[in-house]
Design an enzyme around this catalytic site. Sequence first.
Site, short mmCIF file in Angstrom:
data_model
loop_
_atom_site.label_atom_id
_atom_site.label_comp_id
_atom_site.label_asym_id
_atom_site.label_seq_id
_atom_site.Cartn_x
_atom_site.Cartn_y
_atom_site.Cartn_z
N LYS A 112 5.20 -1.75 -1.31
CA LYS A 112 4.32 -1.84 -2.47
C LYS A 112 5.12 -1.89 -3.78
CE LYS A 112 0.31 -0.94 -0.18
NZ LYS A 112 0.70 -0.65 1.18
C1 LIG Z 1 0.06 -0.89 2.40
C2 LIG Z 1 0.85 -0.76 3.64
C3 LIG Z 1 0.62 -1.59 4.74
C4 LIG Z 1 -0.50 -2.59 4.79
O1 LIG Z 1 -0.34 -3.60 3.85
P1 LIG Z 1 -1.56 -4.54 3.43
O2 LIG Z 1 -1.05 -5.42 2.36
O3 LIG Z 1 -2.64 -3.61 2.96
O4 LIG Z 1 -1.97 -5.26 4.65
C5 LIG Z 1 1.47 -1.46 5.83
N1 LIG Z 1 2.48 -0.56 5.84
C6 LIG Z 1 2.72 0.25 4.80
C7 LIG Z 1 3.83 1.22 4.89
C8 LIG Z 1 1.93 0.17 3.66
O5 LIG Z 1 2.19 0.97 2.61
#
Ligand SMILES: *Cc1c(COP(=O)(O)O)cnc(C)c1O
Length: 463
Positions: A112
Amino acid sequence: MRYISTRGQAPALSFEEAMLSGLARDGGLYVPETIPTMSPDDIRALHGLSYEETAFRVMRPFVGDGFTDETFGDLISKAYAGFGHNARAPMVQLAPGHFLLELFHGPTLAFKDFAMQLIGQLFEEALTRRGERVTIVGATSGDTGSAAIEAFKGLDAVDVFILFPHGRVSEVQRRQMTTPTEANVHALALDGHFDDCQAKLKDMFNDFAFRDEVRLAGVNSINWARVLAQVVYYFSAAVSLGAPDRKVSFTVPTGNFGDIFAGYIAKRMGLPIDRLVVATNQNDILHRCLSSGDYKTSEVFPSISPSMDIQVSSNFERALFDAYGRDGSAVAQLMDELKSGGGFHVSQGALQGLREHFESGRASEDETLATIRKAHDSMGELLCPHSAIGVKVADEHRDPATPMVTLATAHPAKFPDAVEQASGLRPPLPERMADLFDRPERVTRVENDLSALETLIRERINK
Ligand SMILES: *Cc1c(COP(=O)(O)O)cnc(C)c1O
C-alpha cells in the site's frame, strides 16, 4: 485525459479532480476515458531505468496538465525516498520460472505504501496550489490505514481519519495506526468487520451535505490515483524478466481487487502479460464469481490473512464496467442488486470477458500455513500469509514456458503470529521501526453508526 464514472451518471473529471474526490457522485468509480498505450519500443526503453524513472514514464500520460513534468518527477522522487531498498520493488527467485516481487520495503511494510506515499505528495501539492483543505476518511483492513496515516501525518492541508475493525487487525498494523503523534491523525476502532467500515465510508460519501461540509476525500483503493501508482511495478518486474520480448504472468493476493486491476491496466497499456491470477483466502467471493458467474456475498470469516478478509470487492466494479462494454447503467443495476439482495449474476458475455484476462484460485488456512512452512524450509524465504496464498495459487497456475511473478504484498514481520505458527520463526521488525511496541497508543472506539461517526468527525476538524 478525462476520467468517467463506472455508473455513467457523474460528470467527467480531470486526473486531479478525480484524485481529490475519490468516489464519483453517482456512487461509481472513476476510470480513464481511454487507456494510453506504450509501444514495444517504449517498453524496451525502460530497461535499466530506476524505479522512479519507470514510474514517471508509465504514469505521465494519465496525469494531465495539473502537474508539470518537473513537479511530477520531484513528487515521485520524494514518495519513494523513504523506502528501505534502493530497487523499491526488488525481485527474488523462488524456483525456476517463479519469482517473488517484494512490495514490502516501504515505511509501513506493505505494498500500500507504493500508492499512498505518492498520493500523499500529490494531495499536498494540489491542495497547497489550490489553497484548499480536505478531510480524508479511509476504511482499512489494516494496511491501507497505516499506509495512509504514514503518508498524510503532519500535512497542513488534511485531517486523516481511519476506520479499522476493532480487534481484527494485527498488533503491528494497529500500532502503526495508533502511535503517530501528529494532531491531524485520528485512528478510529469500529465495532464491526472491514466491510462495515467500508460501508460506512461509502455512506459518508453518499451523504452529500456532509461530504461537501467537511470536504471529504477518499484514499481507499477506489481512488484511481492509487490504482495508477500500482501499475508501475508490473512494468518494472516484467521488463526485468525480458518484456516486451517475453511474456510474463502475475499472481496477486487479492481482496479489494485494486492491485490486480492495476495489472490489468498494465496489460491494456501494452505490457505483454500472459495471465493475471487472482488469489483469495477462504473469503473467496472473487474466486467463486470467476468460477460460476455468481457474485454473492456471505459472512466474513476472519483469517490469518486479514488484509484479504473482504466480501465486497470494490474495484471489481471497474473490471465489470469493461466486461459490460463500458455500459454504466448495466453496472449501476448490478450494484443496486448487490445492495438490496447481497449479490448479482454476471451475464455470460461479461463473464467470458472477465475470464479472458483473469484466472483465480484460493487457499485455505491450512494451505496458507503449509506454504509458509514449505517456502521457508525449501527456499529459505519467509512469506507473510497473504504472499503465501499467492505462492500457493501461482504454483497451481504456473506454466513452465512463461515466468510467473507472485506479488509479496507484506513483510512477514507485519504478521508475526501466523508466520511463527507455520515456521517456528518469529520475524523481527526492520531496525527502523524496532521501537514500535514501546510507543504510546492513541485510538477512539466508535460504534457502527453513521451519524455518530459524522458528529465525531465534525467535532474533531472544527477544534
Ligand atoms: C491490501 C492488501 C491485499 C489486497 O489488496 P487489494 O488491492 O485490496 O486486492 C493483499 N495483501 C496485503 C498485505 C494487503 O495489505
